[in-house]
Enzyme design. Structure first.
Site, PDB file in Angstrom:
ATOM      1  N   ASP B  28       0.845  -1.196   0.000  1.00  0.00           N
ATOM      2  CA  ASP B  28       0.000   0.000   0.000  1.00  0.00           C
ATOM      3  C   ASP B  28       0.878   1.243   0.000  1.00  0.00           C
ATOM      4  O   ASP B  28       1.796   1.347   0.820  1.00  0.00           O
ATOM      5  CB  ASP B  28      -0.857   0.056   1.272  1.00  0.00           C
ATOM      6  CG  ASP B  28      -2.136  -0.758   1.157  1.00  0.00           C
ATOM      7  OD1 ASP B  28      -2.317  -1.438   0.138  1.00  0.00           O
ATOM      8  OD2 ASP B  28      -2.943  -0.704   2.101  1.00  0.00           O
ATOM      9  N   LYS B  85      -8.063   0.837  -5.421  1.00  0.00           N
ATOM     10  CA  LYS B  85      -9.270   0.292  -4.791  1.00  0.00           C
ATOM     11  C   LYS B  85     -10.531   1.018  -5.243  1.00  0.00           C
ATOM     12  O   LYS B  85     -10.550   2.247  -5.337  1.00  0.00           O
ATOM     13  CB  LYS B  85      -9.166   0.427  -3.263  1.00  0.00           C
ATOM     14  CG  LYS B  85      -8.141  -0.496  -2.604  1.00  0.00           C
ATOM     15  CD  LYS B  85      -8.180  -0.311  -1.101  1.00  0.00           C
ATOM     16  CE  LYS B  85      -6.997  -0.927  -0.398  1.00  0.00           C
ATOM     17  NZ  LYS B  85      -7.063  -2.396  -0.332  1.00  0.00           N
ATOM     18  N   ARG B 169      -7.156 -20.315   6.840  1.00  0.00           N
ATOM     19  CA  ARG B 169      -7.438 -21.679   7.319  1.00  0.00           C
ATOM     20  C   ARG B 169      -8.841 -22.122   6.905  1.00  0.00           C
ATOM     21  O   ARG B 169      -9.060 -23.280   6.543  1.00  0.00           O
ATOM     22  CB  ARG B 169      -7.297 -21.758   8.839  1.00  0.00           C
ATOM     23  CG  ARG B 169      -5.856 -21.838   9.305  1.00  0.00           C
ATOM     24  CD  ARG B 169      -5.787 -22.413  10.725  1.00  0.00           C
ATOM     25  NE  ARG B 169      -4.423 -22.551  11.187  1.00  0.00           N
ATOM     26  CZ  ARG B 169      -3.622 -23.572  10.850  1.00  0.00           C
ATOM     27  NH1 ARG B 169      -4.060 -24.524  10.032  1.00  0.00           N
ATOM     28  NH2 ARG B 169      -2.400 -23.629  11.312  1.00  0.00           N
ATOM     29  N   GLY B 218      -3.338  -7.369   8.008  1.00  0.00           N
ATOM     30  CA  GLY B 218      -2.707  -7.562   9.312  1.00  0.00           C
ATOM     31  C   GLY B 218      -1.249  -7.963   9.295  1.00  0.00           C
ATOM     32  O   GLY B 218      -0.653  -8.178  10.346  1.00  0.00           O
TER      33      GLY B 218
END
Lengths: 194, 296
Positions: B28, B85, B169, B218
């Site tokens: 970013d 975006k 996951r 994150g």
């Protein structure tokens, strides 16, 4: 050369998995190469598509540039596609000033010479030695701006070379690994197996 | 000479660029200067936006597509692909980004959604789209709308990897289960996931998603990036994690190296030294707006 060649695929970044899948379909074994030790067992080598600036930097920081350059200079067969072709070219236009190449193929290329993603395309090309057209996918592709006198042009698009080779080095500005067609990789294996 | 027949914007051409981005880091950036730092550090692409997610979270208000002039400034500054975006469902923002010639459009939950019922019909565009997903059903719905690349949503702007791990996951775990299902059970999977049956059947056959799967949301350290890669992501997006840290350039380079050598703990240890402080980050119970809940 062993009966069953082992082809190293530069796996620092880019479409290395698609190349490995194609080569395995042709019956050769492949090895992902990220550090110099991975290179030792390889009879030939593939430089995949991706970002040539990123790969060039990672080749340096991974201390792989020198050992790989030595093997290429010693005649190990190499196939480079898109970014991989840029890394093999003698001259690079619109690259980064610190971008290095193996200068193993006497051609000059222009990075993103076919434009941005909006201009990326697929088309049919005729390839010398193949009996029917090959479906070629060009992604932000480099343009070959000069071909040395010793270089053989195997395919053109719109009159410009897009697949070239010398005795031991082959390079494509398109992506045969995205084509579901193994014939261009087979041409490379023919060079490897002589 | 006449121009030979050629096709632009096909799914193969769109997914082709996603293939080229594998094994890399998309960063970013909010200025041309940051874009240069990202390219110098080995980024495979940059995401041009007005504010990084951590600042959007702090400032609140409506977050929209970036100013075209700012995107053009970043396109002029670097030679690597430039992404930008658009708001979920805001197909005109996407049209504008396509007109600007960006290389990839992120229909992103980090921006304030423009449509509460429908995502963008991405089949209508020449430029490829990346969309976020928290589970396999969401990923397959986005693919059926034409997304050429899926990323975990994670929780952007937190510097906390826990949500991205949960999403990876969930997506990859369900893919593994589907490969074990028999043909009758696949109808149940399609219903459970609220996803098109042919896409579920294809996954049962190939054992993988139809498009590349990247991780976002994150990532703050080289080890975070390698964790995402070892879990099965094929590249990583780093948002606030680089330019909200103390010393962005070395951290960016370290994350690039850790992503390339994600299975080599010695290299990850080596590059993780002397990076200064990472972004502070926030725990999930400290936030009041979960971006991952945007979109469906």
């Amino acid at each position: 050369m062993s009966a069953r060649a082992r082809i190293g695929v530069l796996a620092l970044q880019g479409a290395f998995a698609a190349h490995a899948t194609t080569l395995q379909r042709l019956g050769v074994s492949t090895a992902e190469v990220r550090v110099a030790a991975d290179l030792e067992q390889c009879d030939a080598f593939v430089l995949p598509g991706g970002e040539s600036t990123t790969m060039s930097q990672l080749l340096e920081t991974s201390q792989l540039f020198g050992p790989l350059a030595k093997r290429i200079a010693a005649g190990m067969p190499v196939f480079g596609t898109c970014a991989g072709m840029i890394l093999l070219s003698k001259g690079i236009a619109d690259g980064r000033p610190d971008q290095r190449s193996f200068a193993a193929l006497d051609i000059d290329v222009q990075r993103n010479g076919f434009g941005r993603q909006l201009d990326s395309f697929e088309t049919e090309i005729d390839v010398l030695g193949l009996d029917r057209a090959f479906h070629a996918v060009f992604i932000r592709a480099p343009r070959i701006s000069r071909v040395g006198s010793e270089i053989e042009t195997l395919a053109t698009h719109g009159g410009e070379p897009v697949l070239v080779r010398s005795k031991t080095v082959m390079a494509a500005s398109f992506h045969p690994e995205l084509a579901d067609d193994d014939r261009v990789h087979q041409l490379f294996l023919n060079m490897v197996q002589g | 000479m006449t121009q030979p027949d050629k096709t632009t914007g096909s799914m193969r051409v769109q997914r082709g660029l996603a293939e080229m981005l594998k094994g890399g880091v998309i960063m970013d950036v909010v200025t041309p200067g940051q874009a240069k730092i990202a390219e110098d550090s080995g980024a495979i692409a940059v995401m041009a936006l007005e504010r990084v997610p951590a600042d959007i979270r702090r400032d609140g208000g409506v977050a929209r597509m970036s100013d075209p002039e700012m995107i053009e400034g970043i396109q002029a500054a670097v030679s690597i692909p430039v992404m930008a975006k658009a708001r979920i469902g805001h197909f005109v923002e996407a049209q504008v980004l396509e007109a600007l010639g960006v290389d990839f459009i992120d229909e992103s939950e980090v921006l304030t959604p423009a449509d509460e019922a429908f995502h963008i019909d991405k089949m209508k565009f020449t430029i490829p789209f990346v969309c976020g997903a928290t589970n396999l059903g969401e990923a397959l719905r986005r693919i059926s709308e034409g997304a050429a690349l899926i990323r975990s949503k994670g929780e952007a702007g937190t510097g906390n990897i826990v949500e991205a791990v949960r999403h990876l996951r969930s997506i990859l775990g369900d893919i593994r289960k589907i490969t074990q299902a028999d043909s009758a059970e696949l109808f149940g999977w399609a219903k459970l996931l609220d996803a098109p049956l042919p896409l579920v059947q294809e996954i049962a056959e190939t054992g993988r998603l139809q498009v590349p799967l990247f991780c976002a949301g994150g990532i703050a350290t080289p080890a975070d990036a390698a964790l995402a890669m070892q879990l099965g992501a094929e590249s990583v997006f780093v948002g606030s994690g680089i330019f909200k840290s103390d010393d962005p350039a070395p951290r960016a380079r370290a994350i690039v190296e850790a992503t390339a050598h994600y299975r080599d703990a010695h290299i990850i240890a080596k590059v993780s030294r002397k990076l200064g402080a990472p972004m502070t980050g926030i725990a999930m119970d400290e936030i009041n707006q979960r971006y991952a809940e945007r979109g469906w």
